[in-house]
Design a protein around this motif. Structure first.
Motif, PDB file in Angstrom:
ATOM      1  N   LEU A 136       2.920  53.974   1.126  1.00  0.00           N
ATOM      2  CA  LEU A 136       1.800  54.576   0.390  1.00  0.00           C
ATOM      3  C   LEU A 136       1.942  54.191  -1.085  1.00  0.00           C
ATOM      4  N   PRO A 137       0.820  53.945  -1.784  1.00  0.00           N
ATOM      5  CA  PRO A 137       0.899  53.490  -3.165  1.00  0.00           C
ATOM      6  C   PRO A 137       1.225  54.634  -4.120  1.00  0.00           C
ATOM      7  N   THR A 138       1.904  54.282  -5.201  1.00  0.00           N
ATOM      8  CA  THR A 138       2.023  55.257  -6.294  1.00  0.00           C
ATOM      9  C   THR A 138       0.645  55.331  -6.948  1.00  0.00           C
ATOM     10  N   ASN A 139       0.476  56.293  -7.853  1.00  0.00           N
ATOM     11  CA  ASN A 139      -0.814  56.425  -8.527  1.00  0.00           C
ATOM     12  C   ASN A 139      -1.179  55.127  -9.256  1.00  0.00           C
ATOM     13  N   GLU A 140      -0.166  54.559  -9.919  1.00  0.00           N
ATOM     14  CA  GLU A 140      -0.392  53.313 -10.686  1.00  0.00           C
ATOM     15  C   GLU A 140      -0.769  52.156  -9.737  1.00  0.00           C
ATOM     16  N   GLN A 141      -0.066  52.064  -8.605  1.00  0.00           N
ATOM     17  CA  GLN A 141      -0.371  50.998  -7.641  1.00  0.00           C
ATOM     18  C   GLN A 141      -1.773  51.200  -7.039  1.00  0.00           C
ATOM     19  N   TYR A 142      -2.122  52.448  -6.783  1.00  0.00           N
ATOM     20  CA  TYR A 142      -3.429  52.736  -6.186  1.00  0.00           C
ATOM     21  C   TYR A 142      -4.545  52.326  -7.148  1.00  0.00           C
ATOM     22  N   ILE A 143      -4.368  52.665  -8.415  1.00  0.00           N
ATOM     23  CA  ILE A 143      -5.396  52.332  -9.410  1.00  0.00           C
ATOM     24  C   ILE A 143      -5.523  50.807  -9.561  1.00  0.00           C
ATOM     25  N   GLU A 144      -4.367  50.117  -9.623  1.00  0.00           N
ATOM     26  CA  GLU A 144      -4.407  48.652  -9.758  1.00  0.00           C
ATOM     27  C   GLU A 144      -5.082  48.023  -8.539  1.00  0.00           C
ATOM     28  N   PHE A 145      -4.757  48.540  -7.341  1.00  0.00           N
ATOM     29  CA  PHE A 145      -5.284  47.976  -6.096  1.00  0.00           C
ATOM     30  C   PHE A 145      -6.798  48.185  -6.011  1.00  0.00           C
ATOM     31  N   THR A 146      -7.241  49.386  -6.252  1.00  0.00           N
ATOM     32  CA  THR A 146      -8.681  49.676  -6.123  1.00  0.00           C
ATOM     33  C   THR A 146      -9.482  48.991  -7.237  1.00  0.00           C
ATOM     34  N   ASP A 147      -8.896  48.930  -8.440  1.00  0.00           N
ATOM     35  CA  ASP A 147      -9.588  48.214  -9.529  1.00  0.00           C
ATOM     36  C   ASP A 147      -9.737  46.729  -9.194  1.00  0.00           C
ATOM     37  N   ARG A 148      -8.656  46.157  -8.643  1.00  0.00           N
ATOM     38  CA  ARG A 148      -8.665  44.733  -8.274  1.00  0.00           C
ATOM     39  C   ARG A 148      -9.775  44.473  -7.253  1.00  0.00           C
ATOM     40  N   ILE A 149      -9.908  45.348  -6.291  1.00  0.00           N
ATOM     41  CA  ILE A 149     -10.947  45.148  -5.265  1.00  0.00           C
ATOM     42  C   ILE A 149     -12.316  45.333  -5.891  1.00  0.00           C
ATOM     43  N   THR A 150     -12.478  46.386  -6.701  1.00  0.00           N
ATOM     44  CA  THR A 150     -13.776  46.643  -7.334  1.00  0.00           C
ATOM     45  C   THR A 150     -14.265  45.417  -8.104  1.00  0.00           C
ATOM     46  N   ARG A 151     -13.337  44.730  -8.753  1.00  0.00           N
ATOM     47  CA  ARG A 151     -13.754  43.605  -9.629  1.00  0.00           C
ATOM     48  C   ARG A 151     -14.132  42.361  -8.834  1.00  0.00           C
ATOM     49  N   HIS A 152     -13.932  42.397  -7.507  1.00  0.00           N
ATOM     50  CA  HIS A 152     -14.238  41.195  -6.716  1.00  0.00           C
ATOM     51  C   HIS A 152     -15.317  41.430  -5.673  1.00  0.00           C
ATOM     52  N   THR A 153     -16.124  42.458  -5.860  1.00  0.00           N
ATOM     53  CA  THR A 153     -17.132  42.796  -4.832  1.00  0.00           C
ATOM     54  C   THR A 153     -18.349  41.876  -4.888  1.00  0.00           C
ATOM     55  N   LEU A 154     -18.558  41.171  -6.002  1.00  0.00           N
ATOM     56  CA  LEU A 154     -19.704  40.248  -6.066  1.00  0.00           C
ATOM     57  C   LEU A 154     -19.465  39.064  -5.147  1.00  0.00           C
ATOM     58  N   VAL A 155     -20.523  38.573  -4.533  1.00  0.00           N
ATOM     59  CA  VAL A 155     -20.443  37.395  -3.675  1.00  0.00           C
ATOM     60  C   VAL A 155     -21.152  36.251  -4.395  1.00  0.00           C
ATOM     61  N   HIS A 156     -20.583  35.026  -4.316  1.00  0.00           N
ATOM     62  CA  HIS A 156     -21.171  33.867  -5.026  1.00  0.00           C
ATOM     63  C   HIS A 156     -22.654  33.736  -4.654  1.00  0.00           C
ATOM     64  N   GLU A 157     -23.500  33.620  -5.652  1.00  0.00           N
ATOM     65  CA  GLU A 157     -24.952  33.561  -5.432  1.00  0.00           C
ATOM     66  C   GLU A 157     -25.344  32.419  -4.482  1.00  0.00           C
ATOM     67  N   ASP A 158     -24.599  31.324  -4.486  1.00  0.00           N
ATOM     68  CA  ASP A 158     -24.952  30.169  -3.639  1.00  0.00           C
ATOM     69  C   ASP A 158     -24.840  30.496  -2.158  1.00  0.00           C
ATOM     70  N   ILE A 159     -24.090  31.571  -1.809  1.00  0.00           N
ATOM     71  CA  ILE A 159     -23.959  31.918  -0.390  1.00  0.00           C
ATOM     72  C   ILE A 159     -25.307  32.383   0.165  1.00  0.00           C
ATOM     73  N   LYS A 160     -26.180  32.818  -0.751  1.00  0.00           N
ATOM     74  CA  LYS A 160     -27.508  33.258  -0.300  1.00  0.00           C
ATOM     75  C   LYS A 160     -28.266  32.119   0.401  1.00  0.00           C
ATOM     76  N   GLN A 161     -27.941  30.859   0.006  1.00  0.00           N
ATOM     77  CA  GLN A 161     -28.646  29.731   0.652  1.00  0.00           C
ATOM     78  C   GLN A 161     -28.290  29.678   2.145  1.00  0.00           C
ATOM     79  N   PHE A 162     -27.071  30.071   2.469  1.00  0.00           N
ATOM     80  CA  PHE A 162     -26.668  30.115   3.884  1.00  0.00           C
ATOM     81  C   PHE A 162     -27.299  31.340   4.544  1.00  0.00           C
ATOM     82  N   PHE A 163     -27.173  32.460   3.819  1.00  0.00           N
ATOM     83  CA  PHE A 163     -27.627  33.738   4.360  1.00  0.00           C
ATOM     84  C   PHE A 163     -29.120  33.714   4.665  1.00  0.00           C
ATOM     85  N   ASP A 164     -29.879  33.072   3.759  1.00  0.00           N
ATOM     86  CA  ASP A 164     -31.349  33.066   3.918  1.00  0.00           C
ATOM     87  C   ASP A 164     -31.778  32.294   5.158  1.00  0.00           C
TER      88      ASP A 164
END
Ligand code: MLT
Length: 428
Positions: free
Chosen positions: A94-122
């Motif tokens: 289980l993460p310490t508070n500091e590890q949990y914050i770093e982990f969730t922040d890291r994920i939050t900052r990578h939630t965007l998907v490259h706009e060019d993927i929309k060409q496949f998706f469309d």
């Protein structure tokens, strides 16, 4: 002296080592069997075969036990959250508070998907099955992160790849939902936690403010925890098999999505709701369908009952059933499909036909009812299973890499024609 298994094959006798796990599970190590005897074992569906040693998830099918890294699923579902459980599965503690914050922040900052993927998706038709879109988009993601194709990535690069996949799958899943209802996609919001952000992207509209009900956030978070890992199930074994060839994480997860799609695996939660809908449309006559299920000449089968490894009950189903009642009561939803489900469960737990065959509700039986109460279309249910199982797939892929496991390459017993000479039969 460590225990051995003594095997007598005709005139030959050999001793094979017995390996015992931390929970007392015992196995015969047959790594040398073919070299020593020329024999291989035969075990269709691997029902009696341990494919690997793993320290991630322990389950006991007879006692209905499920633990992630030693923590009982009941405690994690009640006290933890999906991001903390994801960290636990990936890193073993289980993460310490500091590890949990770093982990969730890291994920939050990578939630965007490259706009060019929309060409496949469309290119997907709006009625394309969500699992086919997810499988394709997951592999497509690898095109935008070529560094992830390096089989000899450093631990930090592995972490970054895992972060990107965890962060971007909810965004891709929300895109798939929006396409199915013809609405514009929503962009992730860094102010939200993982599950809130996912619900915002799925149900939010550009024309109005939207915040998901905390009851719904809690219920979905619990469902994702309950689906997070399940030792060597079909899709996880597939992820490990694909990863064992040093295929990258995106390809391995895409393979897991493909395996989970099957109605005998993750597709079962969609089949359950479709089954309950059939019974509802036919007047809700549960007794009639129970008899149909018993009738060998009737092709109607009860979905969501029984399990390959749980012999008495699926511990996850008990937790989900409670969450189901809670969500529907708090949201003030009366769902006749849930009434039918409860009638079916009562029959299954009482009728000898089901009791003798160990046909009791499994994890898929109630999960679809909660997804439906939250507002997800039935075709999205298996994609939600994939979202929950993602930490398990990635943890097992990471464990397989770190343990240096060889490429998976099972043997077979050939039963086809023996040698014969070619004779030109087709008139050419
Ligand atoms: C799962 O959670 O993957 C399913 O219960 C199937 C399984 O474990 O075999």
């Amino acid at each position: 002296m460590s225990e051995t298994a003594h095997i007598k094959l005709g005139e030959q006798e050999i001793d094979l080592p017995v390996f015992t796990g931390s929970e007392g599970e015992q196995s015969i190590d047959i790594n040398k069997l073919r070299d020593l005897t020329g024999y291989v074992t035969l075990d269709s569906g691997f029902k009696n075969t341990g494919a690997t040693k793993s320290s991630i998830t322990f389950l006991d099918g007879e006692l209905g036990i499920l633990r992630y890294r030693g923590y009982p699923i009941e405690q994690l579902a009640e006290k933890s959250n999906f991001m903390e459980v994801t960290y636990l599965l990936l890193y073993g503690e289980l993460p310490t508070n500091e590890q949990y914050i770093e982990f969730t922040d890291r994920i939050t900052r990578h939630t965007l998907v490259h706009e060019d993927i929309k060409q496949f998706f469309d290119g997907f038709p709006s009625n394309a099955h969500p699992m086919g879109q997810l499988c394709s988009l997951m592999c497509t993601l690898s095109s935008f992160y070529p560094d992830a194709l390096n089989p000899h990535m450093s631990a930090n690069e592995v972490d970054m790849t895992i972060t990107r996949i965890l962060a971007k799958m909810p965004t891709l899943v929300s895109w798939i939902h929006k396409k199915s209802v013809g609405h514009p996609i929503m962009y992730p919001q860094n102010k939200f936690d993982y599950v809130t952000n996912f619900l915002y992207m799925v149900f939010g509209m550009r024309t109005e403010e939207y915040m998901p009900d905390p009851v719904v956030v809690d219920a979905l978070d619990k469902l994702l925890i309950l689906h997070a890992d399940h030792e060597q199930n079909c899709s996880t074994s597939t992820v490990r098999m694909v990863g064992s060839s040093q295929a990258n994480a995106y390809a391995s997860v895409a393979a897991g999505v493909a395996a989970l799609w099957g109605p005998l695996h993750g597709g079962a939660n969609q089949q359950v709701i479709e089954m309950l809908e059939v019974i509802k449309r036919d007047g809700g006559n549960v007794a009639k369908y129970v008899e149909k299920a018993k009738d060998k000449n009737d092709n109607f089968r009860l979905m969501g009952f029984g399990h390959r490894v749980y012999k008495n009950f699926d511990p996850r189903a008990k937790i989900i059933k409670e969450a189901c009642d809670n969500v529907l009561n708090k949201l003030g939803i009366h769902d006749p499909v849930l009434d039918i489900a409860k009638q079916l469960e009562e029959v299954a737990l009482r009728d000898n036909y089901f009791v003798e065959r160990k046909l009791y509700p499994n994890v898929d039986f109630y999960s679809g009812i909660i997804y439906r109460a939250i507002g997800f279309p039935t075709e999205m249910f298996t994609v939600l299973f994939a979202l929950g199982r993602l930490p398990g797939w990635l943890s097992q892929w990471k464990e397989m890499r770190e343990s240096g496991e060889p490429i998976g390459r099972p043997r077979q017993i050939y039963t086809g024609p023996t040698q014969r000479d070619y004779v030109n039969i087709a008139i050419r």
